[in-house]
Enzyme design. Structure first.
Site, mmCIF file in Angstrom:
data_model
loop_
_atom_site.group_PDB
_atom_site.id
_atom_site.type_symbol
_atom_site.label_atom_id
_atom_site.label_comp_id
_atom_site.label_asym_id
_atom_site.label_seq_id
_atom_site.Cartn_x
_atom_site.Cartn_y
_atom_site.Cartn_z
ATOM 1 N N GLN A 152 0.820 -1.218 0.000
ATOM 2 C CA GLN A 152 0.000 0.000 0.000
ATOM 3 C C GLN A 152 0.847 1.257 0.000
ATOM 4 O OE1 GLN A 152 -1.631 -1.268 3.988
ATOM 5 N NE2 GLN A 152 -1.586 0.922 4.404
ATOM 6 N N CYS A 158 -5.271 0.554 3.576
ATOM 7 C CA CYS A 158 -5.378 -0.872 3.886
ATOM 8 C C CYS A 158 -6.788 -1.394 3.642
ATOM 9 C CB CYS A 158 -4.961 -1.137 5.325
ATOM 10 S SG CYS A 158 -5.994 -0.297 6.520
ATOM 11 N N HIS A 294 -6.459 -1.888 11.296
ATOM 12 C CA HIS A 294 -5.796 -2.320 10.063
ATOM 13 C C HIS A 294 -6.614 -3.402 9.354
ATOM 14 C CE1 HIS A 294 -2.657 -2.757 7.222
ATOM 15 N NE2 HIS A 294 -2.283 -3.957 7.620
ATOM 16 N N ASN A 315 -1.260 -9.563 4.333
ATOM 17 C CA ASN A 315 -1.115 -8.147 4.629
ATOM 18 C C ASN A 315 -0.822 -7.384 3.334
ATOM 19 O OD1 ASN A 315 -0.897 -5.762 6.050
ATOM 20 N ND2 ASN A 315 0.730 -6.483 7.429
#
Ligand SMILES: *[C@@H]1O[C@H](CO)[C@@H](O)[C@H](O)[C@H]1NC(C)=O
Length: 360
Positions: A152, A158, A294, A315
């Site tokens: 990102q 996110c 997150h 992630n």
């Protein structure tokens, strides 16, 4: 102002390092003297291609080095490393990378309103609630249903990465086509969300349902900052959705049954300690709170030979972080909210096999 510049210039370097996977090693002796630490700082900068060098950043690096070193001396089930973020303070990191807005809204009780406004009814059930034969482990990466890990960059997007990853996965499961899709389209066009200032995965799924699907990454590539919405991209080269499903809150069984069928967008507390920032490997179990700031994607679950249960988390901090961009997060902890609050805000994108994509 000065701080902001530091973060930005640092992040430009991050873009360059996405191919670095090996971790940065050091000798304990280097920590004993200022010269040793200075040499280590220079090697770390070379390793991660960080061009910036200043006494302030060196101080931050020393502080982080001590933290990581001491953490790794403890006999814990996960390890930390001096990764590309070792030149950032924890505060800078949290401001830059952890921003799904969800923690903030929960604090203001706004998320509950959002869920209710979105049609959520407690006890109403969910798609996979009657599923049986839940496998002991599943990893959607092995089923060609997860795109490569993305980055990102220095933008609190996110929420878009989590939502897009979930859509990429359900599309692969429904159609057999694994296609990278566009975070940038959500950032530019979904004004109910905040681009680099955070957003919600649930509203992103509904936005995709209502605007002719989600464009491919190729047709609407990532820029890492909000730009003008390119409306001409709506309805072309797009993956369509039927909307969002809210899973029951603080219900690990609901999450398990759902992940057994498709990856699920979840939120985790990535900011209340420095451990997630510097996570290297192992089954993560802590220190962690339930600030759900997150957005990530649960792409599977399993158990180690020692019997430690975990979730597999995709992630969006690049493949240099953690286990090639992934983290194993402890599952089955004795907390309704789960480790790092993973059970607190799960959502999944709905796509029936009949919902046809456009020009794919
Ligand atoms: C699951 O079973 C219950 C009880 O039979 C039923 O009320 C519910 O509609 C079912 N849920 C789904 C998603 O099929």
């Amino acid at each position: 102002m000065e701080m902001k510049k530091l973060v930005l210039s640092f992040s430009l370097c991050l873009v360059l390092i996405s191919s670095v996977v090996e971790s940065f090693e050091y000798h304990e002796k280097e920590l004993e003297t200022e010269e040793g630490l200075q040499g280590m700082y220079d090697r770390w900068r070379a390793h991660h291609k960080v061009t910036e060098k200043s006494p302030e950043r060196f101080n931050v690096f020393k502080y982080n080095t001590e933290y990581v070193h001491n953490a790794n001396k403890m006999n814990r089930q996960y390890k930390l490393e001096l990764n590309a973020y070792a030149g950032m303070t924890h505060h800078e990191f949290s401001q830059t990378y952890g921003s799904s807005k969800i923690g903030h809204y929960t604090a203001l009780s706004g998320l509950r309103k959002l869920r209710w406004a979105g049609g959520y009814q407690p006890g109403a059930g969910y798609s996979y609630q009657n599923a049986t034969d839940i496998p002991k482990s599943i990893d959607w990466r092995e089923k060609n249903a997860v795109t490569p890990v993305k980055n990102q960059g220095a933008c609190g997007s996110c929420w878009a990465f989590s939502a897009v990853a979930a859509v990429e996965s359900i599309n692969a499961i429904r159609t057999g086509q694994l296609v990278r899709l566009s975070e940038q389209q959500l950032m530019d066009c979904d004004t109910s969300n905040g681009a680099c200032n955070g957003g919600f995965m649930c509203s992103a799924f509904n936005f995709i349902r209502d605007h002719g699907g989600l464009a491919t990454e190729e047709s609407y590539p990532y820029k890492g900052e909000k730009q003008t919405c390119d409306k001409a991209k709506f309805g072309h080269h797009s993956v369509t959705l039927d909307g969002n499903e809210y899973l029951p809150l603080k219900d690990e069984e609901a999450l398990l049954k759902s992940v057994a069928h498709q990856p699920v967008a979840v939120t985790v507390d990535a900011v209340s300690s420095m451990d997630m920032m510097f996570y290297k490997e192992g089954v993560f179990n802590g220190p962690c709170g339930v600030q759900m700031v997150h957005g990530v994607l649960a792409v599977g679950y399993g158990e180690t030979p020692e019997g430690l249960k975990y979730w597999i988390i995709k992630n969006s901090w690049g493949d240099h972080w953690g286990e090639k961009g992934y983290m194993r997060l402890q599952r089955g902890v004795n907390l309704p909210e789960g480790a790092c609050g993973i059970n607190c805000e799960p959502n999944l994108p709905l796509k029936s096999p009949e919902t046809r994509n456009i020009e794919l």
